[in-house]
Write a protein that holds these residues in place. Structure first.
Motif, PDB file in Angstrom:
ATOM      1  N   PRO A  50     -13.523   0.627   4.036  1.00 30.88           N
ATOM      2  CA  PRO A  50     -12.245   1.701   3.760  1.00 30.88           C
ATOM      3  C   PRO A  50     -10.752   0.572   4.272  1.00 30.88           C
ATOM      4  O   PRO A  50     -11.070  -0.572   4.857  1.00 30.88           O
ATOM      5  CB  PRO A  50     -12.009   2.695   5.297  1.00 30.88           C
ATOM      6  N   LEU A  69      -7.066   0.511   4.156  1.00 32.72           N
ATOM      7  CA  LEU A  69      -6.364   1.089   4.859  1.00 32.72           C
ATOM      8  C   LEU A  69      -4.549   0.966   4.334  1.00 32.72           C
ATOM      9  O   LEU A  69      -3.716   0.790   4.495  1.00 32.72           O
ATOM     10  CB  LEU A  69      -6.448   1.706   5.898  1.00 32.72           C
ATOM     11  N   ASP A  70      -4.615  -0.422   4.176  1.00 36.35           N
ATOM     12  CA  ASP A  70      -3.339  -1.599   4.333  1.00 36.35           C
ATOM     13  C   ASP A  70      -4.013  -2.872   3.202  1.00 36.35           C
ATOM     14  O   ASP A  70      -4.456  -3.187   2.865  1.00 36.35           O
ATOM     15  CB  ASP A  70      -2.621  -1.950   5.349  1.00 36.35           C
ATOM     16  N   THR A 118      -4.041   1.296   8.760  1.00 34.36           N
ATOM     17  CA  THR A 118      -2.953   1.525   8.858  1.00 34.36           C
ATOM     18  C   THR A 118      -2.074   0.634   8.797  1.00 34.36           C
ATOM     19  O   THR A 118      -1.712  -0.028  10.406  1.00 34.36           O
ATOM     20  CB  THR A 118      -2.772   2.800   8.236  1.00 34.36           C
ATOM     21  N   TYR A 153       0.926  -1.278  -0.420  1.00 31.16           N
ATOM     22  CA  TYR A 153      -0.459  -0.018   0.018  1.00 31.16           C
ATOM     23  C   TYR A 153       0.682   1.305  -0.098  1.00 31.16           C
ATOM     24  O   TYR A 153       0.309   1.918  -0.723  1.00 31.16           O
ATOM     25  CB  TYR A 153      -0.757  -0.669   1.124  1.00 31.16           C
ATOM     26  N   SER A 163      -8.355  -3.012   6.800  1.00 27.12           N
ATOM     27  CA  SER A 163      -8.981  -2.325   7.209  1.00 27.12           C
ATOM     28  C   SER A 163      -8.202  -0.873   8.311  1.00 27.12           C
ATOM     29  O   SER A 163      -8.427   0.251   8.599  1.00 27.12           O
ATOM     30  CB  SER A 163     -10.387  -2.099   8.175  1.00 27.12           C
TER      31      SER A 163
END
Length: 336
Positions: free
Chosen positions: A121, A123-124, A149, A103, A147
């Motif tokens: 979402p 996120l990674d 980071t 990511y 989901s």
């Protein structure tokens, strides 16, 4: 062909080593052709190593097409899918470069261009290419999404790369075995991955379900308030497994009863000969044991066994179970 496991991986923690060794055993001892169990083994390993919300496997079937046979999103198994991809997305990046994708490389730009499974979402993202063990050609991808980071660290990336190599190695062995001498083109009836009848299909499903039940019962969650919901879900899964196992067992028993009528291969046997054949096939009794069980002399047993072999067209008693298949003798068999 070089085994993917020949290469060493530096930097694994003791916990990661134990997880990957367990995955290695599952990958090695899966039934030939059982891709889904192998996919599940890879997912289980990654879920043990890091926080995975989505896991999927993709295989390229053309320059712009990705087949996704296995996908689990937030513990929900999704149906197999086929996706078309463009020149700038994640699928094309993996196919054309053969590089790992993380990511942080582009702040998730390529990942956001792909398919969206839900409104939550992402996120990674971590994606590794799957390569053919001999040619090195990129054949697909293994991907995880989260989901949160910065969830997938370097060890997770290294572990998934190793799993991808091990997965492709085992699947290549399956293909190589099946293609050897056109094995199943000549004798398709010998392909054990294809159930011959309803009873064999039920036995396969029952065995797979039993493996799942054992795996569920092996999971132990701490008695903490935070994990109360997970423990309840685990208990429900165990209960469902128990119910399904009982239903399959009942169905298998019903099919077994329906198939107790002797087939054409046993039409020439007398009732006593069929009884002896079934005792050999099911219980593996010796001549002495047969004589004791049936209250006849061992010499008489030898005569009956000789007749069975002759009428079934075989030369060794070890072949009797394969000729009779899954027959079970009626309890009321009597001397004619």
């Amino acid at each position: 062909m070089t085994d993917a496991r020949d290469s060493t991986a530096d930097g694994f923690s003791p916990f990661a080593i134990s997880v990957l060794r367990a995955a290695d055993r599952r990958l090695r001892f899966c039934d030939r052709g059982d891709a889904m169990t192998r996919y599940a083994a890879c997912r289980a390993a990654m879920c043990a190593l890091t926080q995975v919300d989505t896991f999927y496997i993709g295989h390229y079937i053309g320059p712009t097409t990705l087949s996704i046979p296995y996908c689990v999103d937030h513990k929900q198994f999704l149906s197999a899918d086929v996706q078309q991809f463009g020149p700038n997305g994640l699928s094309e990046y993996i196919r054309s470069t053969g590089d790992i994708y993380r990511y942080a490389q582009d702040d998730g730009r390529r990942a956001r261009m792909g398919w969206n499974l839900n409104d939550q979402p992402v996120l990674d993202v971590l994606v590794v290419p799957l390569r053919h063990p001999e040619t090195g050609a990129v054949t697909g991808m293994m991907a995880i999404e989260g989901s949160q980071t910065n969830v997938f660290d370097d060890e997770a990336a290294l572990a998934m790369q190793w799993l991808g190599k091990a997965l492709e190695w085992e699947m290549a062995q399956d293909r190589s075995f099946a293609d050897d001498l056109g094995l199943y083109e000549l004798y398709p009836e010998l392909d054990s991955t294809q159930p011959r009848d309803q009873a064999e299909m039920l036995r396969t499903l029952t065995a797979e379900l039993e493996r799942m039940r054992l795996a569920l019962h092996a999971i132990e969650l701490p008695e903490t308030t935070e994990l109360a919901e997970q423990r309840q879900s685990l208990d429900e899964a165990r209960s469902v497994g128990e119910r399904l196992h009982l239903r399959l067992a009942d169905a298998l028993q019903t099919v077994g009863v329906e198939q107790t009528t002797p087939r054409d291969t046993t039409a020439g046997l007398t009732t006593r000969e069929l009884e002896i054949a079934m005792l050999i096939a099911v219980d593996g009794l010796s001549n002495r044991q047969l004589a004791s069980r049936l209250f006849i002399s061992e010499k008489t047993v030898k005569v009956h066994v000789g007749n069975v072999l002759r009428k079934l067209g075989i030369s060794q008693r070890s072949a009797i179970p394969y000729v009779l298949g899954e027959l079970h003798p009626p309890a009321h068999l009597k001397e004619p």
